[in-house]
Design an enzyme around this catalytic site. Structure first.
Site, PDB file in Angstrom:
ATOM      1  N   ASP A  77       1.147  -1.150   0.545  1.00 41.15           N
ATOM      2  CA  ASP A  77      -0.319  -0.030  -0.237  1.00 41.15           C
ATOM      3  C   ASP A  77       0.597   1.436   0.165  1.00 41.15           C
ATOM      4  O   ASP A  77       0.444   2.550   0.577  1.00 41.15           O
ATOM      5  CB  ASP A  77      -0.949   0.005   1.095  1.00 41.15           C
ATOM      6  N   ASP A  87      -3.712  -4.192  -5.447  1.00 40.42           N
ATOM      7  CA  ASP A  87      -3.368  -3.069  -5.020  1.00 40.42           C
ATOM      8  C   ASP A  87      -1.591  -3.108  -5.727  1.00 40.42           C
ATOM      9  O   ASP A  87      -0.496  -1.818  -6.118  1.00 40.42           O
ATOM     10  CB  ASP A  87      -3.026  -2.288  -4.426  1.00 40.42           C
ATOM     11  N   ASP A 111     -11.497   1.714   5.685  1.00 35.55           N
ATOM     12  CA  ASP A 111     -10.024   1.340   4.274  1.00 35.55           C
ATOM     13  C   ASP A 111      -8.699   2.429   5.091  1.00 35.55           C
ATOM     14  O   ASP A 111      -7.766   2.100   4.848  1.00 35.55           O
ATOM     15  CB  ASP A 111     -10.498   2.382   3.254  1.00 35.55           C
TER      16      ASP A 111
END
Length: 488
Positions: free
Chosen positions: A277, A315, A462
């Site tokens: 991330d 991601d 999130d």
């Protein structure tokens, strides 16, 4: 590059690698979306199957019509096809066996399935291909065998029509001799929920220890508990695994064993790539490339031969741009390729999907190049919209564009899945706990993609942002859950 060898009296065929045309098989149900069900694919009708392989069970002493090429000797041994492979070969096609006279129809769905093992770890290439030039191969799979018999199943769609197709197992490329055992070889028409891990289970697994389920148990007197239980905790969704999971092989094994005991199909997310991330709300991951390779190997080993769906590193492909150097980008791509190889080789009844970002992040042509570099051809396909909010229709359109680019550049396509956990109202352009979002279609087969899945756990934050500024990433919030239920 064309591959050449001396033609044998058995009219053995050789695959020309420049002519590879890999296509993706969708379930028979994918053309029409089944009624959403919290249990998954029940009610999806399997298509009628026709067996094309002759003598795939080796119940007699004859091996015919299977032929053996140079550097192989075959015989029936205790109800299996035993293939003794000579050492000193360079290429897979230097030692092969096969069966000719296979009829293929362009656009028809097929499934190649077999059980295989070997006396030593060895790479094997299994193909369904045209038996003459240009040797087009609608199916071309690379697997690794060892001493444990495993069942492999590869659905695909034929890209050609011919009565001169063939099935081959290419066993060469080893310095030392090895013996390979094959049994229950099947090439059948039709692809349905009877194929792969879906055919081994009776629906998707509801995680009894998900964050929403745990919250409901601990807060049964809360006025929101019944609604969260009904709308979220009772629905099948993914469990995420990372550096918080402890002994990863044990954690994965326990989860898939519980699902297997319930005859359900679990969905897992591998989320431990170094630099995860980009250091943002969900930052972390393995401390080094070596640590990640050890971790993902243990993850795949924990799956074993039990059926599962795995989403690989959300991601990680799309966030290549955040890495500071080309060296680090290449390192990440290498780790993702390694992950796809480990899942392919160690978890034969897992359908793995490499994360491919979302519809408005990376251009489809660029994403196709990245997915190819990250090893998507080693696994079932790619995943879209994980933890995001774009509609299924927009995600499916993007997935089709990625596949067009894959086909134009590399000659193959892949199946894709869409995370529908929070896309009921689409996206408002925000990605971190935006308001006004809504639960999407529960996990199911078809509906615009190969599978629609609740990958993100609804109600899990999130990060400390949006309408949950005080809730860390991954922590469950009943307020977020209720707002997703109501679409507010």
């Amino acid at each position: 590059m064309s591959l050449h060898r001396t033609e044998s009296p058995l009219s053995l065929r050789l695959l020309a690698s420049s002519a590879l045309t890999l296509t993706t098989a969708l379930f028979a149900a994918c053309g029409t979306a089944p009624t959403p069900s919290v249990d998954g694919p029940e009610g999806v009708t399997a298509s009628s199957l026709t067996e094309l392989v002759v003598n795939g069970t080796f119940s007699s002493t004859t091996t015919a019509p299977w032929w053996s090429g140079p550097n192989t000797a075959s015989r029936v041994d205790t109800g299996r096809l035993r293939v003794d492979v000579a050492g000193g070969t360079v290429n897979p096609w230097d030692a092969l066996i096969g069966q000719d006279g296979i009829t293929l129809v362009n656009g028809q769905a097929y499934t190649l399935a077999f059980t295989a093992s070997a006396t030593a770890s060895t790479a094997v290439r299994a193909t369904v291909q045209l038996g003459s030039a240009p040797y087009t191969a609608p199916l071309d799979q690379h697997i690794t065998l060892d001493g444990t018999p495993r069942r492999f199943s590869f659905p695909f769609t034929s890209s050609l029509s011919t009565s001169g197709g063939q099935v081959t197992f290419q066993l060469g490329g080893r310095a030392s001799a090895v013996t390979v055992f094959l049994d229950d070889i099947s090439l059948s028409t039709g692809s349905s929920t009877g194929s792969g891990p879906l055919g081994m289970t009776s629906g998707f697994y509801v995680d009894p220890n998900s964050n929403p389920a745990a919250w409901v148990r601990a807060n049964s007197g809360d006025s929101r508990a019944a609604r969260i239980q009904s709308a979220i905790a009772s629905r099948p969704g993914a469990r995420w695994f990372g550096n918080w999971s402890g002994d990863i092989a044990s954690a994965v094994s326990s989860f898939v064993a519980a699902a297997d005991a319930a005859d359900k199909l679990p969905v897992l997310v591998a989320y431990n790539i170094p630099g995860r991330d980009c250091g943002s709300h969900s930052g972390g991951g393995a401390g080094s490339p070596e640590a990640y390779r050890t971790w993902i190997t243990a993850f795949a080993s924990g799956l074993g031969s039990r059926p599962a769906i795995v989403i690989i590193e959300p991601d990680a492909v799309a966030q290549l741009d955040c890495l500071p150097s080309d060296t680090e980008r290449q390192t990440r791509l290498g780790l993702l390729r390694y992950a796809t190889e480990r899942l392919r080789d160690l978890a034969p009844n897992t359908w793995a999907y490499l994360d491919g970002g979302n519809a408005r992040w990376i251009a489809a042509d660029t994403m196709a190049q990245r997915l190819e570099s990250a090893g998507v051809r080693n696994v079932r396909g790619f995943a879209l919209n994980v933890s995001n909010f774009y509609t299924t229709a927009e995600s499916a359109s993007y997935g089709s564009a990625v596949n067009t680019a894959l086909n134009n550049r590399y000659g193959y396509t892949r199946a894709f899945v869409v995370d529908t956990s929070r896309n009921g109202n689409g996206s408002n352009g925000e990605w971190c706990n935006p308001g006004g979002r809504k639960l999407g279609t529960p996990s199911q087969v078809g509906g615009g993609a190969e599978l629609l899945l609740w990958v993100k756990v609804p109600g899990d934050s999130d990060g400390q942002c949006g309408i949950a500024p005080g809730t860390p990433a991954g922590q469950f919030s009943p307020d977020l859950a209720i707002r997703l239920i109501d679409g507010t």
